[in-house]
Scaffold this active site. Structure first.
Site, short mmCIF file in Angstrom:
data_model
loop_
_atom_site.label_atom_id
_atom_site.label_comp_id
_atom_site.label_asym_id
_atom_site.label_seq_id
_atom_site.Cartn_x
_atom_site.Cartn_y
_atom_site.Cartn_z
N ASN A 151 -10.92 -2.55 -4.66
CA ASN A 151 -10.11 -2.11 -5.58
C ASN A 151 -10.74 -1.74 -7.79
O ASN A 151 -10.78 -0.27 -7.75
CB ASN A 151 -8.76 -2.10 -5.99
CG ASN A 151 -7.94 -2.40 -4.98
OD1 ASN A 151 -7.48 -2.96 -4.69
ND2 ASN A 151 -8.11 -1.32 -4.06
N TRP A 152 -11.77 -2.31 -7.06
CA TRP A 152 -13.11 -2.23 -8.54
C TRP A 152 -13.70 -0.82 -8.66
O TRP A 152 -14.57 -0.40 -9.21
CB TRP A 152 -13.69 -3.52 -8.75
CG TRP A 152 -12.82 -5.37 -9.47
CD1 TRP A 152 -13.09 -5.77 -8.27
CD2 TRP A 152 -12.63 -4.83 -10.97
NE1 TRP A 152 -12.77 -6.92 -9.02
CE2 TRP A 152 -11.60 -6.44 -10.64
CE3 TRP A 152 -11.81 -4.90 -11.80
CZ2 TRP A 152 -11.36 -6.88 -11.25
CZ3 TRP A 152 -11.59 -4.90 -12.57
CH2 TRP A 152 -10.92 -6.25 -12.87
N HIS B 212 2.18 3.33 -9.06
CA HIS B 212 1.85 2.23 -9.06
C HIS B 212 2.44 1.91 -10.05
O HIS B 212 3.40 0.69 -10.46
CB HIS B 212 0.76 2.21 -10.25
CG HIS B 212 -0.64 2.37 -9.44
ND1 HIS B 212 -0.65 1.75 -7.87
CD2 HIS B 212 -1.52 3.17 -9.30
CE1 HIS B 212 -2.10 2.36 -7.58
NE2 HIS B 212 -2.48 3.07 -8.48
N SER C 145 -7.69 -5.22 5.54
CA SER C 145 -8.22 -5.18 3.73
C SER C 145 -9.17 -6.09 3.22
O SER C 145 -9.06 -5.71 2.23
CB SER C 145 -7.50 -3.78 3.19
OG SER C 145 -7.17 -2.57 3.37
N ASP D 283 0.92 -0.79 -0.34
CA ASP D 283 -0.08 0.11 0.51
C ASP D 283 1.09 1.18 0.01
O ASP D 283 1.55 1.08 0.45
CB ASP D 283 -0.93 0.12 1.49
CG ASP D 283 -2.31 1.31 1.20
OD1 ASP D 283 -2.38 1.77 0.07
OD2 ASP D 283 -2.37 1.49 1.94
N ARG E 161 -1.06 10.15 -9.15
CA ARG E 161 -1.27 8.07 -8.72
C ARG E 161 -0.62 7.00 -9.26
O ARG E 161 0.00 6.37 -8.93
CB ARG E 161 -2.93 8.18 -8.44
CG ARG E 161 -3.06 8.71 -7.48
CD ARG E 161 -4.59 8.75 -7.00
NE ARG E 161 -4.43 7.53 -6.98
CZ ARG E 161 -4.82 6.44 -5.40
NH1 ARG E 161 -4.49 7.66 -4.53
NH2 ARG E 161 -4.46 4.94 -5.81
N ASN F 145 1.06 3.19 -2.96
CA ASN F 145 1.73 3.95 -4.25
C ASN F 145 0.98 5.39 -4.17
O ASN F 145 1.53 6.36 -4.71
CB ASN F 145 1.12 3.22 -5.54
CG ASN F 145 1.62 1.35 -5.34
OD1 ASN F 145 2.96 1.74 -4.46
ND2 ASN F 145 1.19 0.50 -5.58
N GLY F 146 -0.22 5.70 -4.01
CA GLY F 146 -0.68 6.91 -4.81
C GLY F 146 0.05 7.85 -3.54
O GLY F 146 0.35 8.95 -4.41
N SER G 148 -7.21 -5.57 -4.96
CA SER G 148 -8.49 -6.35 -4.67
C SER G 148 -9.70 -6.23 -4.94
O SER G 148 -9.97 -4.96 -5.94
CB SER G 148 -8.51 -5.46 -2.68
OG SER G 148 -9.12 -4.36 -2.97
N THR G 149 -10.91 -6.98 -3.85
CA THR G 149 -12.68 -6.92 -4.77
C THR G 149 -12.56 -5.15 -4.37
O THR G 149 -13.94 -4.34 -5.38
CB THR G 149 -13.49 -8.27 -4.00
OG1 THR G 149 -13.03 -7.73 -2.91
CG2 THR G 149 -12.84 -9.37 -4.32
C1 IPE Z 1 -5.68 -2.73 0.14
O1 IPE Z 1 -5.34 -1.46 -0.40
C2 IPE Z 1 -5.01 -3.36 -1.67
C3 IPE Z 1 -4.41 -3.54 -1.52
C4 IPE Z 1 -2.25 -3.17 -1.32
C5 IPE Z 1 -4.14 -4.32 -2.97
P1 IPE Z 1 -6.26 -0.71 -0.13
O2 IPE Z 1 -5.14 0.82 -0.64
O3 IPE Z 1 -7.17 -0.76 -1.36
O4 IPE Z 1 -6.48 -0.20 1.51
P2 IPE Z 1 -7.62 0.82 1.95
O5 IPE Z 1 -8.61 0.70 0.90
O6 IPE Z 1 -6.52 1.92 2.28
O7 IPE Z 1 -8.13 -0.22 2.82
C1 IPE Z 2 -1.34 0.56 -3.22
O1 IPE Z 2 -1.26 1.26 -3.28
C2 IPE Z 2 -1.91 0.03 -4.55
C3 IPE Z 2 -3.31 -0.84 -5.19
C4 IPE Z 2 -3.99 -0.31 -3.64
C5 IPE Z 2 -3.58 -0.66 -6.20
P1 IPE Z 2 -2.50 2.76 -3.26
O2 IPE Z 2 -3.37 3.02 -4.79
O3 IPE Z 2 -4.18 2.36 -2.53
O4 IPE Z 2 -2.09 3.43 -2.77
P2 IPE Z 2 -2.65 4.48 -1.73
O5 IPE Z 2 -3.04 4.08 -0.57
O6 IPE Z 2 -3.66 5.70 -2.34
O7 IPE Z 2 -1.11 6.05 -1.25
MG MG Z 3 -4.22 2.38 -0.39
#
Ligand code: IPE
Ligand code: IPE
Ligand code: MG
Length: 268
Positions: A78-79, A47, A207, A30, A43, A32-33, A75-76
């Site tokens: 993330n869709w 990635h 998560s 977690d 963002r 990346n964004g 994750s499910t």
């Molecule tokens: C968890 O990260 C899923 C992955 C790393 C693939 P998220 O960024 O989606 O989790 P939440 O939404 O903050 O709980």
């Molecule tokens: C995790 O990084 C990657 C995925 C969930 C695909 P995020 O994209 O959730 O990054 P943040 O949490 O917004 O920094």
């Molecule tokens: Mg995240």
């Protein structure tokens, strides 16, 4: 697919640096964004950089003698992200699988996946199948288990449905069903539970990741954002794990009998 148990190479590095290395490490990648935002970038830049860490950390885990590495990639839930971000994530997945293939073969790492992968776009599914096939020819040193369109609740629901179906068909007696049998209905029944669960990006939550499997995992949360998570961060997590006393519900004295007998002797 025929299942072959992984055989990690005995590695001098590992023996001198870590007294114990977990057999199975799971990582919630977690941050990346946030990493991209801190740099005033989109963002998606985070990635892309995060995908490079997947490469580094996978190779390092195999080198350290880890047998299973499970990565939470999508994750499910993330869709529910913006379509443009999802589409870019799928492109990165395809690119990563293509470019990593050679290295996976060289390092004798076998790729497997878990999740509702049928929801992935066709080109991503095809590439996933290709890479899995290309890495299935040898006795693996390590399994790389990519969690794609993965949700633990969905996995538990799918398992429950399979069990109900079997029961309805008269193929299963409920009284004979034990905790370990439930696991046989998960996406990857051969993969043992993780001993160490790492989360980058600072959040102390699961998560929807490995809710059942992580029952006794040691949880290492680091503020380090995934694109900054390098080998040193992995070593830090393993050192943390090494320092844990894993009691599994017992008392400290029960799990450390030598120290316990010392205490008894000094009391007498
Ligand atoms: C968890 O990260 C899923 C992955 C790393 C693939 P998220 O960024 O989606 O989790 P939440 O939404 O903050 O709980
Ligand atoms: C995790 O990084 C990657 C995925 C969930 C695909 P995020 O994209 O959730 O990054 P943040 O949490 O917004 O920094
Ligand atoms: Mg995240």
């Amino acid at each position: 697919m025929h299942w072959i148990a992984p055989t990690p190479d005995p590695d001098a590095d590992r023996i001198t640096r870590f007294p114990t290395v977990p057999k199975h490490i799971a990582i919630i990648m977690d941050g990346n964004g946030r990493w991209a935002k801190q740099r005033g970038q989109q963002r998606i830049a985070g990635h892309w950089e995060g995908a490079n860490r997947v490469d580094d950390i996978t190779t390092e885990c195999a080198k350290l003698g880890v047998s299973y590495l499970t990565l939470y990639a999508f994750s499910t839930e993330n869709w529910n992200r913006p379509a443009a971000e999802i589409s870019m994530l799928m492109q990165i997945l395809i690119h990563y699988l293509k470019t990593m293939e050679k290295k996976l073969v060289q390092n004798r790492i076998r790729l497997i996946a878990q999740g509702s992968v049928e929801r992935l776009p066709l080109n991503a599914r095809k590439q996933l199948d290709r890479t899995q096939e290309k890495t299935a020819d040898y006795a693996p040193r390590m399994y790389l288990n990519l969690s794609l369109s993965y949700g633990s609740r969905q996995e538990l629901l799918d398992a429950t449905k399979q069990i109900a179906r079997k029961y309805a068909d008269g193929e299963l007696s409920l009284d004979s069903l034990g905790e370990n049998d439930l696991k046989n209905y998960f996406y990857q029944p051969h993969v043992p539970d993780p001993e160490l669960l790492i989360r980058s990006g600072g959040e102390s939550r699961l998560s929807n990741f490995l809710l059942w499997q992580a029952a006794y995992a040691e949880f290492f949360v680091t503020e380090t954002l995934w694109p900054d998570f390098r080998e040193a961060s992995l070593h830090e997590a393993i050192n943390y794990y090494t320092g844990r006393e894993r009691r599994f519900g017992k008392t400290s004295e029960q799990v450390r009998p030598s120290e316990n007998s010392f205490a008894e002797e000094s009391n007498s």
